[in-house]
Enzyme design. Structure first.
Site, PDB file in Angstrom:
ATOM      1  N   HIS A 263       0.812  -1.202   0.000  1.00  0.00           N
ATOM      2  CA  HIS A 263       0.000   0.000   0.000  1.00  0.00           C
ATOM      3  C   HIS A 263       0.851   1.260   0.000  1.00  0.00           C
ATOM      4  O   HIS A 263       1.078   1.880   1.031  1.00  0.00           O
ATOM      5  CB  HIS A 263      -0.958  -0.017   1.191  1.00  0.00           C
ATOM      6  CG  HIS A 263      -1.769  -1.277   1.215  1.00  0.00           C
ATOM      7  ND1 HIS A 263      -2.304  -1.817   2.349  1.00  0.00           N
ATOM      8  CD2 HIS A 263      -2.117  -2.117   0.212  1.00  0.00           C
ATOM      9  CE1 HIS A 263      -2.952  -2.929   2.048  1.00  0.00           C
ATOM     10  NE2 HIS A 263      -2.848  -3.136   0.760  1.00  0.00           N
ATOM     11  N   ASN A 264       1.336   1.598  -1.169  1.00  0.00           N
ATOM     12  CA  ASN A 264       2.100   2.825  -1.344  1.00  0.00           C
ATOM     13  C   ASN A 264       1.139   3.939  -1.706  1.00  0.00           C
ATOM     14  O   ASN A 264       0.198   3.726  -2.480  1.00  0.00           O
ATOM     15  CB  ASN A 264       3.105   2.645  -2.479  1.00  0.00           C
ATOM     16  CG  ASN A 264       4.015   1.462  -2.238  1.00  0.00           C
ATOM     17  OD1 ASN A 264       4.935   1.532  -1.435  1.00  0.00           O
ATOM     18  ND2 ASN A 264       3.752   0.353  -2.914  1.00  0.00           N
TER      19      ASN A 264
END
Ligand SMILES: Cc1cc2nc3c(=O)[nH]c(=O)nc-3n(C[C@H](O)[C@H](O)[C@H](O)COP(=O)(O)OP(=O)(O)OC[C@H]3O[C@@H](n4cnc5c(N)ncnc54)[C@H](O)[C@@H]3O)c2cc1C
Ligand code: SF4
Lengths: 574, 257
Positions: free
Chosen positions: A502-503
């Site tokens: 989850h960037n």
């Protein structure tokens, strides 16, 4: 030599969720769209030999080929960044569907608190609660209530299965399908949560709990809990995937010109706008220029920043002055503080599962609890999940067990079906020295600079991890495990070991063009015909998986693009 | 047969190895006793196994044309066999990595594209990495592995005056421990821990990857941990309070889909 093609109204770079949603919405409205995707086309037929752990999970069959392009990484601004030579912390999608083909399907909304995080934090605790290094923490420029209809549309399109939960803002509609089944493991979590006084809920899932036909007329079957979900495509089409939802809809209109194996190298400029894109056909090596009225950049967090920086569009962020916006507010996610439970005489059917199967509580998310006495803001979801434990990936042993040899073998087999985690998924808030820019040395196969990531966990992350570890420990004790291993400290970020996909950030939205790159239609302040879609638009990362929110924002952007094609100009006054 | 009956018959057929352990009473609270008793058990257990459910697997190397070398020389193969068997040894649960053909798996992997790092970023200069930056060595996996095998022998000869595969199991463990801690230098100053990590990863893969890759012989890697391999669905099992043991199936059962 670059071949110049005839101009089109809209060109979309990248065919994942963001690019797929926009393509479906625009083509349904009768607008011609050229979709450029660097990888291959994909349908469920490609997934039929898909239950191969080695090929898909460990050899990354569906992911970006790092020999062509990767990121470079350093922990601090003073260090030298080096390339991520093979996959470690996160994996990046490639091909039609993007990472939306091999994601888990956990599909959340962000909290009302998230969208107005600065205002609400100051209101409750005063400005002192926000440390100086977190000056990038800002409201998103849109409220939860304004986001609600877009969330609703995304959930109906993807067929999200879930149960209505308190502590969130209002929902106009329940989830379109009921929650996934509760397994014995989930019931253990539920029982403990209830007796500790919390309100557990089943994680909302893009793994369909029952057969479903969406408003676009796409019918899909129910999840079979086959356990080859995270890192894999779903051969049943049960998992919401752009390749089985929005992209077929766009194709059916006849208005989508989908060009696969088309890798966009840069945006071209003219005046203060983009005039189109330059891409290379990966099969022939030929280069093309595709002019367009609107350029939609939907090439995932990393490539979104990189394409803009390589094209000289927008002002690069400078961590020394705090000026500029492209590359700003890169955030990851904090997963410290989990507890691992081992049982001597309980066995669970851990070989089965689904990518979004699990239970969670919301009491420690966002500002759902009082932060006056703690030295951090925001929080985490506390959860137990059952993805299906695959044997190469999952060999959990109690702390202190060697990771090879006789004892390892004995324990890893003994506990193979007798363990599960109570874990955390925590928010990640911006630090002024966590950012993305161009690497001064390393290049991709075409000679363009790689994206450089500078990132370290913050004091907020460490304090939060420690706080959450006490809670997961309490859960584990309540459940009654025989061995409990709690991870109390958040170590330094390790590009090889840490694992989270989850960037967020890099091309963030907001109300002030000095502080954000985009307005709330994801339209660039500095180039009005460029719309940059994806979790790159998030000013901070909440304690949730990002796709529900980026999907909702993509629907809003699609609305904005239609408006822009008619009226032109900035859609929001700065 | 109904689904329930099928399950029960599988349960009845559970490995004779486990039944033996159970019936012999050599367990305390479900934990199989280790040490001297453990080794006694293995001897007995072996004869039981060979006469029943897995009678062919000792003969497999000759019978299965898949078991042949694409990359190693026979002597490199033998060192690998010895090493993998210390990473994942034979015990009361069942055979070790050697018998599961993990060394064949490794041979095939190193011969293929992964052995030559084709999906890794290989451009630009190589610098010494900080601890958190991930490996930065230029050496290919297949060459690293061969260098590691050489060093296992060199080191064993220095310490014990014999090749690695001639050592006692405890001595082999000592050597591997030194390698895992990076105490030995491979050529090009590559750390032995890098080789060890590769060996460890490949061993686990060789034990648990689908048998089509050459390891996990007869899916025994899977059955030891009661893993059913790759079936199409677990709708019923996942909701059941009881543990349901299913016979493993490999990917070739999906060919008709
Ligand atoms: C294993 C895994 C599990 C996940 N689980 C969850 C989850 O449970 N819940 C959740 O919310 N999120 C999850 N995610 C994250 C989720 O997959 C992403 O948030 C989402 O898919 C991002 O969508 P996107 O359209 O922005 O980007 P992507 O899906 O990455 O699509 C971008 C597309 O652009 C293409 N592209 C990139 N550069 C170029 C270029 N230069 N030219 C042409 N094309 C280009 C890529 O090939 C790709 O197809 C997970 C991710 C992974 C990897
Ligand atoms: S677990 Fe369900 S949604 Fe996931 S791949 Fe299997 S059937 Fe599809």
């Amino acid at each position: 030599m670059v071949t110049k093609l005839p101009k089109v109204p809209v060109v979309v770079v990248g065919m994942g969720w963001a690019g797929g949603i926009v393509s479906a919405e625009l083509t349904k409205a009768g607008i011609n769209v050229v979709g450029l995707e660097r990888g291959k086309d994909r349908t469920t037929a490609d997934y039929t030999m898909g239950h191969d752990e080695l090929r898909y999970q460990h050899r990354q069959e569906l992911m970006q080929d790092l020999s062509k392009e990767t990121i470079t990484y350093r922990n601090t601004v003073s260090g030298k960044a080096l390339p991520m030579r093979h996959y470690g912390t996160f994996i990046v999608g490639d091909g039609v569907g993007g990472a939306g083909s091999h994601w888990n399907g956990q599909t959340y909304r962000f909290l009302p608190y998230d969208f107005e995080i600065r205002t609400k934090t100051i209101e409750r605790y005063g400005i002192e609660k926000i440390p100086a290094w977190m000056e990038g923490l800002n409201d998103w420029g849109i409220t939860y209530d304004e986001m609600e209809p877009y969330y609703d549309t995304f959930e109906k399109m993807a067929g999200i299965s879930g149960e209505t939960v308190e502590l969130w803002g209002k929902r106009t509609n329940p989830y379109p399908t009921p929650p996934l089944v509760k397994t014995p493991l989930m019931k253990e979590f539920e029982k403990a949560a209830t007796s500790l006084g919390y309100k557990p809920f089943v994680i909302p899932a893009a793994n369909l709990s029952e057969a479903y036909t969406n408003p676009d007329g796409i019918s899909r079957g129910a999840c079979q809990y086959c356990a080859y979900c995270e890192n894999f495509g779903c051969e049943y089409g049960a998992k919401g995937d752009p390749a089985v939802t929005v992209i077929p809809v766009a194709k059916q209109t006849g208005k989508l010109d989908l060009r696969t194996h088309s890798n966009v190298l840069e945006l071209t400029k003219s005046g203060g706008k983009a005039s189109g894109v330059i891409y290379v056909d990966m099969l022939t090596g030929e280069k093309f220029e595709q002019p367009a009225d609107v350029v939609v950049v939907a090439s995932y967090v990393f490539n979104n920043s990189r394409l803009l920086l390589n094209s000289g569009i927008g002002t690069p962020y400078d961590p020394k002055t705090g000026k500029g916006t492209i590359g700003k507010n890169y955030c990851y996610q904090v997963t410290a503080g989990g507890s691992q439970l081992f049982f001597e005489d309980k066995e669970f059917n851990l070989y089965g599962g689904a990518g979004a199967l699990g239970m969670e509580i919301a009491e420690y998310m966002g500002d759902n609890f009082d932060h006056s006495e703690v030295d951090f803001i925001h929080g985490a979801g506390i959860r137990s999940t059952q993805y299906g434990d695959r044997p190469i990936a999952v060999n959990r042993v109690p702390a202190g067990t060697p990771n090879w040899g006789a004892e390892f073998k004995e324990k890893s087999i003994k506990y193979a079906n007798s363990n599960f985690p109570v874990k955390t998924q925590g928010a990640s808030l911006p630090h002024k020295e966590n950012y993305l820019d161009l690497d001064p040395e390393f290049k991709d196969e075409f000679g363009y600079p790689l994206l450089r990531m500078t990132y370290e966990y913050t004091d907020n992350d460490r304090a939060m991890g420690k706080y959450m570890s006490a809670i997961t420990r309490k859960f584990a004790e309540e459940i009654g495990a025989d061995i409990i291993d709690t991870n109390e400290e958040q170590g330094p970020f390790n590009v090889n070991k840490d694992s989270n996909t989850h960037n967020t950030g890099g091309v963030i939205m907001g109300t002030d063009p000095e502080k954000s790159a985009l307005n709330t239609y994801l339209q660039m302040w500095e180039a009005e015909n460029v719309f940059v879609l994806g979790a790159s638009a998030f000013p901070h990362n909440s304690s949730f998986n990002p796709t529900g929110t980026l999907g909702a924002l993509s629907y809003r952007a699609a609305e904005g693009i239609q408006k822009y094609l008619k009226e032109g100009g900035l859609l929001v006054k700065a | 047969m109904s689904e329930q009956e099928k399950k029960e018959s599988v349960l009845d057929k559970r490995s004779s190895r486990r039944t033996f352990i159970k019936n012999s009473g050599l367990t305390v609270g479900g934990v199989v006793l280790g040490g001297a008793l453990g080794s006694l058990l293995i001897k007995d257990d072996k004869s039981t196994t060979h006469n029943t459910d897995t009678q062919n697997h000792a003969k497999t190397p000759a019978a299965n044309p898949n078991v042949a070398l694409m990359f190693f020389t026979p002597s490199q193969y033998q060192v690998t066999q010895a090493a993998v068997d210390r990473i994942f040894p034979e015990d009361a649960n069942g055979p070790g990595a050697k018998e599961l053909n993990a060394a064949i798996y490794i041979d095939h992997q190193l011969a293929g594209p992964w052995g030559s790092n084709v999906k890794d970023y290989r451009l630009g200069a190589f610098y010494k990495a900080e601890e958190n930056q991930g490996p930065q060595t230029k050496i290919l996996r297949k060459d690293l592995f061969l260098a590691g095998l050489d060093s296992l022998n060199t080191y064993s000869n220095k310490q014990f005056k014999v090749d690695f595969k001639e050592l006692e199991a405890t001595q082999q463990d000592e050597v591997l421990l030194a390698f895992s801690e990076g105490k030995v230098e491979l050529y090009g100053k590559v750390s032995s821990s890098q080789f060890f990590n590769l060996l460890r990863t490949l061993t686990i893969e060789g034990v648990y990857a689908d048998p089509m890759y050459g390891g996990n012989n007869e899916m025994i890697g899977w059955s030891m941990r009661k893993y059913p391999g790759s079936r199409m669905q677990y709708v019923a099992e996942i909701q059941d309070e009881k543990f349901i043991e299913l016979e493993p199936q490999s990917l070739n059962s999906h060919m008709g889909h």
